[in-house]
Motif scaffolding. Structure first.
Motif, PDB file in Angstrom:
ATOM      1  N   LEU A 135       0.834  -1.196   0.102  1.00 45.07           N
ATOM      2  CA  LEU A 135       0.097  -0.102  -0.021  1.00 45.07           C
ATOM      3  C   LEU A 135       1.037   1.125   0.039  1.00 45.07           C
ATOM      4  CD1 LEU A 135      -2.811  -1.007   2.629  1.00 45.07           C
ATOM      5  CD2 LEU A 135      -2.901  -1.379   0.025  1.00 45.07           C
ATOM      6  N   THR A 136       1.179   1.708  -1.151  1.00 48.16           N
ATOM      7  CA  THR A 136       2.031   3.067  -1.319  1.00 48.16           C
ATOM      8  C   THR A 136       1.165   4.144  -0.845  1.00 48.16           C
ATOM      9  OG1 THR A 136       1.192   3.279  -3.754  1.00 48.16           O
ATOM     10  CG2 THR A 136       3.362   2.038  -3.271  1.00 48.16           C
ATOM     11  N   SER A 137       2.022   5.308  -0.546  1.00 48.35           N
ATOM     12  CA  SER A 137       1.357   6.184   0.093  1.00 48.35           C
ATOM     13  C   SER A 137       0.387   7.230  -0.770  1.00 48.35           C
ATOM     14  CB  SER A 137       2.472   7.311   0.730  1.00 48.35           C
ATOM     15  OG  SER A 137       3.338   7.606  -0.266  1.00 48.35           O
ATOM     16  N   ASP A 138       0.783   7.254  -2.083  1.00 50.58           N
ATOM     17  CA  ASP A 138       0.114   8.020  -3.014  1.00 50.58           C
ATOM     18  C   ASP A 138      -1.066   7.247  -3.337  1.00 50.58           C
ATOM     19  OD1 ASP A 138       1.500   5.986  -4.353  1.00 50.58           O
ATOM     20  OD2 ASP A 138       1.881   7.409  -6.087  1.00 50.58           O
ATOM     21  N   GLY A 139      -1.419   5.964  -2.964  1.00 51.35           N
ATOM     22  CA  GLY A 139      -2.574   4.991  -3.408  1.00 51.35           C
ATOM     23  C   GLY A 139      -3.766   5.273  -2.725  1.00 51.35           C
ATOM     24  N   PHE A 140      -3.561   5.846  -1.386  1.00 53.99           N
ATOM     25  CA  PHE A 140      -4.866   6.085  -0.665  1.00 53.99           C
ATOM     26  C   PHE A 140      -5.771   6.721  -1.103  1.00 53.99           C
ATOM     27  CE2 PHE A 140      -1.791   4.479   2.419  1.00 53.99           C
ATOM     28  CZ  PHE A 140      -2.644   3.190   2.955  1.00 53.99           C
ATOM     29  N   GLN A 141      -6.839   6.421  -1.434  1.00 53.55           N
ATOM     30  CA  GLN A 141      -8.143   7.462  -1.779  1.00 53.55           C
ATOM     31  C   GLN A 141      -9.090   7.815  -0.618  1.00 53.55           C
ATOM     32  OE1 GLN A 141      -9.483   4.177  -4.348  1.00 53.55           O
ATOM     33  NE2 GLN A 141      -8.704   5.039  -6.043  1.00 53.55           N
ATOM     34  N   HIS A 142      -9.265   7.111   0.057  1.00 56.05           N
ATOM     35  CA  HIS A 142     -10.291   7.458   1.598  1.00 56.05           C
ATOM     36  C   HIS A 142      -9.606   6.712   2.603  1.00 56.05           C
ATOM     37  CE1 HIS A 142     -13.950   7.355   3.919  1.00 56.05           C
ATOM     38  NE2 HIS A 142     -13.899   8.824   3.566  1.00 56.05           N
ATOM     39  N   THR A 189       0.011   8.594   4.316  1.00 57.03           N
ATOM     40  CA  THR A 189      -0.024   9.198   3.154  1.00 57.03           C
ATOM     41  C   THR A 189       1.201   9.770   2.880  1.00 57.03           C
ATOM     42  OG1 THR A 189      -1.108  11.179   3.900  1.00 57.03           O
ATOM     43  CG2 THR A 189      -2.560   9.346   3.095  1.00 57.03           C
ATOM     44  N   GLN A 190       1.820  10.044   3.792  1.00 55.82           N
ATOM     45  CA  GLN A 190       3.077  10.792   3.705  1.00 55.82           C
ATOM     46  C   GLN A 190       2.966  12.400   2.809  1.00 55.82           C
ATOM     47  OE1 GLN A 190       6.722  10.060   4.511  1.00 55.82           O
ATOM     48  NE2 GLN A 190       5.077   8.989   5.657  1.00 55.82           N
ATOM     49  N   SER A 191       1.871  12.749   3.466  1.00 55.42           N
ATOM     50  CA  SER A 191       1.305  14.342   3.064  1.00 55.42           C
ATOM     51  C   SER A 191       0.590  14.768   4.051  1.00 55.42           C
ATOM     52  CB  SER A 191       0.286  13.952   2.110  1.00 55.42           C
ATOM     53  OG  SER A 191      -0.175  15.336   1.381  1.00 55.42           O
ATOM     54  N   PRO A 192       0.841  16.305   4.508  1.00 59.52           N
ATOM     55  CA  PRO A 192       0.198  16.887   5.582  1.00 59.52           C
ATOM     56  C   PRO A 192      -0.998  17.225   5.528  1.00 59.52           C
ATOM     57  CG  PRO A 192       1.808  18.263   4.350  1.00 59.52           C
ATOM     58  CD  PRO A 192       1.867  16.935   3.852  1.00 59.52           C
ATOM     59  N   GLY A 222      -4.572  15.966  -1.799  1.00 60.86           N
ATOM     60  CA  GLY A 222      -6.218  15.648  -1.962  1.00 60.86           C
ATOM     61  C   GLY A 222      -6.983  14.460  -1.556  1.00 60.86           C
ATOM     62  N   GLN A 223      -6.052  13.641  -0.856  1.00 63.54           N
ATOM     63  CA  GLN A 223      -6.553  12.417  -0.126  1.00 63.54           C
ATOM     64  C   GLN A 223      -7.377  13.005   1.022  1.00 63.54           C
ATOM     65  OE1 GLN A 223      -2.519  11.222   0.174  1.00 63.54           O
ATOM     66  NE2 GLN A 223      -3.062   9.265  -0.810  1.00 63.54           N
ATOM     67  N   ILE A 224      -8.705  12.220   1.451  1.00 61.77           N
ATOM     68  CA  ILE A 224      -9.645  12.461   2.365  1.00 61.77           C
ATOM     69  C   ILE A 224      -9.495  11.441   3.369  1.00 61.77           C
ATOM     70  CG2 ILE A 224     -12.186  12.678   2.825  1.00 61.77           C
ATOM     71  CD1 ILE A 224     -12.282  13.884  -0.253  1.00 61.77           C
ATOM     72  N   GLY A 225      -9.602  11.881   4.708  1.00 63.18           N
ATOM     73  CA  GLY A 225      -9.831  11.161   5.670  1.00 63.18           C
ATOM     74  C   GLY A 225     -10.876  11.447   6.762  1.00 63.18           C
ATOM     75  N   SER A 246     -12.037   1.725   7.734  1.00 65.27           N
ATOM     76  CA  SER A 246     -12.081   1.133   6.175  1.00 65.27           C
ATOM     77  C   SER A 246     -11.443   1.921   5.512  1.00 65.27           C
ATOM     78  CB  SER A 246     -13.512   1.109   5.772  1.00 65.27           C
ATOM     79  OG  SER A 246     -14.134   2.510   5.793  1.00 65.27           O
ATOM     80  N   LEU A 247     -10.584   1.674   4.436  1.00 67.54           N
ATOM     81  CA  LEU A 247      -9.682   2.357   3.535  1.00 67.54           C
ATOM     82  C   LEU A 247      -9.671   1.949   2.369  1.00 67.54           C
ATOM     83  CD1 LEU A 247      -7.788   1.083   6.295  1.00 67.54           C
ATOM     84  CD2 LEU A 247      -6.621   3.375   5.839  1.00 67.54           C
ATOM     85  N   SER A 248      -9.753   2.934   1.460  1.00 64.13           N
ATOM     86  CA  SER A 248     -10.019   2.545  -0.123  1.00 64.13           C
ATOM     87  C   SER A 248      -8.495   3.012  -0.614  1.00 64.13           C
ATOM     88  CB  SER A 248     -10.947   3.350  -0.927  1.00 64.13           C
ATOM     89  OG  SER A 248     -10.690   3.127  -2.163  1.00 64.13           O
ATOM     90  N   HIS A 249      -7.681   1.937  -1.299  1.00 61.93           N
ATOM     91  CA  HIS A 249      -6.685   2.197  -2.029  1.00 61.93           C
ATOM     92  C   HIS A 249      -6.568   1.520  -3.380  1.00 61.93           C
ATOM     93  CE1 HIS A 249      -2.132   1.660  -2.642  1.00 61.93           C
ATOM     94  NE2 HIS A 249      -2.094   2.319  -1.484  1.00 61.93           N
ATOM     95  N   ARG A 250      -5.781   2.173  -4.245  1.00 63.09           N
ATOM     96  CA  ARG A 250      -5.764   1.842  -5.633  1.00 63.09           C
ATOM     97  C   ARG A 250      -5.557   0.218  -5.742  1.00 63.09           C
ATOM     98  NH1 ARG A 250      -2.306   6.356  -6.854  1.00 63.09           N
ATOM     99  NH2 ARG A 250      -0.449   4.858  -6.856  1.00 63.09           N
TER     100      ARG A 250
END
Length: 331
Positions: A135-142, A189-192, A222-225, A246-250
């Protein structure tokens, strides 16, 4: 290693005791400003109970643990930094972003090691959601987390009634338990987180901290949590909390509850299910041992004051949003 422990009546302190009994670890003294549990822990650890934090900080030790009231944390942290003593300090490390930023700057200026137990970083869950697990950090969608713990009465029973007072605690369920998931989302997500919309509610008329809160967060990618917290669960020793996610990932969709972890691939492969440890209490001694190892090896802490500062910035923005009817706030 000689250890000093400040304010042992904090409800998390007993969780660290297994690590404090490790070979080579000596607790040389403890303090208890609340005068609630100090004598019991002094006997348990066979160490001196000091009459005040001032007396204890004057003694000789190699590493400190800080469990003080949130309103007292920053001042004590400043004194430890001035003495050059490395320490672990419970989140939130102060009652405001300004306080935490100040002690972070001081620790960096003086080169003092400070760790903050964002224990989800050393959890089985984080390992299962990591790039090593696909699960790479950029792949998370929600990303959605629900963590509902016992009522505010548990703090009163444990000698920590100050946790019900916003002036002393800084906040309630979102600050106390939601902060772990704010940090986890940013780490996964490695994103603030840059924007937050919040809702909060208080049920008891004599309580001034949130007993229920929901934050919707967006990060710079742009990822939402979504994080939902509360002091609402009919907690018992055997069944302390309601935790689900629950988490959505690519790559897959992941969800969990109780001790179950379930991941369903988007490529048509068979779903994967296993059991993992979600009881966060188990990770406090793990984090403390990791802090000692990081210090001994000259590494920065796995989580420290910078991570606490970033998480508290989100908390304060979310509380501002809640006070303004949920209007989005920039972090």
């Amino acid at each position: 290693m000689k250890i000093a422990v400040f304010d042992v009546s904090h409800w998390h302190f007993p969780l660290y005791i297994p690590a404090l009994k490790d070979p080579g670890i000596e607790v040389v003294g403890i303090s208890d400003s609340a005068s609630f549990a100090g004598a019991r822990f002094s006997d348990l650890l066979n160490c001196k109970l000091y009459g005040s934090n001032h007396e204890l900080i004057s003694e000789d030790f190699d590493f400190a643990l800080v469990f003080s009231r949130h309103s007292d944390m920053a001042e004590l942290a400043e004194r430890l930094i001035a003495k050059g003593k490395p320490f672990l300090i419970e989140k939130p490390c102060g009652v405001s972003l300004e306080e935490v930023r100040r002690i972070r700057n001081l620790s960096e200026k003086h080169g003092v090691f400070v760790s903050v137990p964002f224990i989800m970083r050393v959890s089985d869950l984080a390992a299962h959601l990591s790039p090593a697990a696909g699960l790479t950090s950029d792949g998370f969608q929600h990303l959605s987390f629900r963590f509902i713990v016992g009522s505010v009465a548990r703090y009163e029973r444990n000698g920590c009634g100050w946790m019900l007072d916003k002036g002393l605690a800084g906040g309630g369920s979102m600050l106390n338990v939601g902060i772990h998931f704010i940090d986890l989302i940013a780490n996964l997500t490695q994103s603030p987180i840059t924007q937050v919309s919040g809702q909060a509610h208080i049920y008891r008329s004599d309580v001034t901290v949130d007993e229920q809160a929901v934050f919707t967060c967006r990060n710079s990618a742009g990822q939402i949590g979504v994080i939902e917290t509360g002091y609402l669960y009919p907690s018992t020793a055997e069944d302390q909390r309601d935790f689900a996610f629950s988490l959505s990932h690519r790559q897959s969709y992941v969800r969990g509850y109780a001790n179950q972890f379930y991941a369903k691939s988007r490529t048509g492969e068979k779903a994967y299910a296993t059991t993992i440890e979600y009881n966060t209490d188990a990770y406090y001694p793990v984090f403390l041992r990791r802090s000692w190892a990081d210090l001994a090896n000259g590494r920065p802490p796995v989580a420290g004051l910078l991570e606490a500062e970033r998480a508290l910035a989100v908390i304060e923005a979310g509380y501002r949003s809640a006070a303004n009817g949920g209007a989005p706030e920039q972090v």
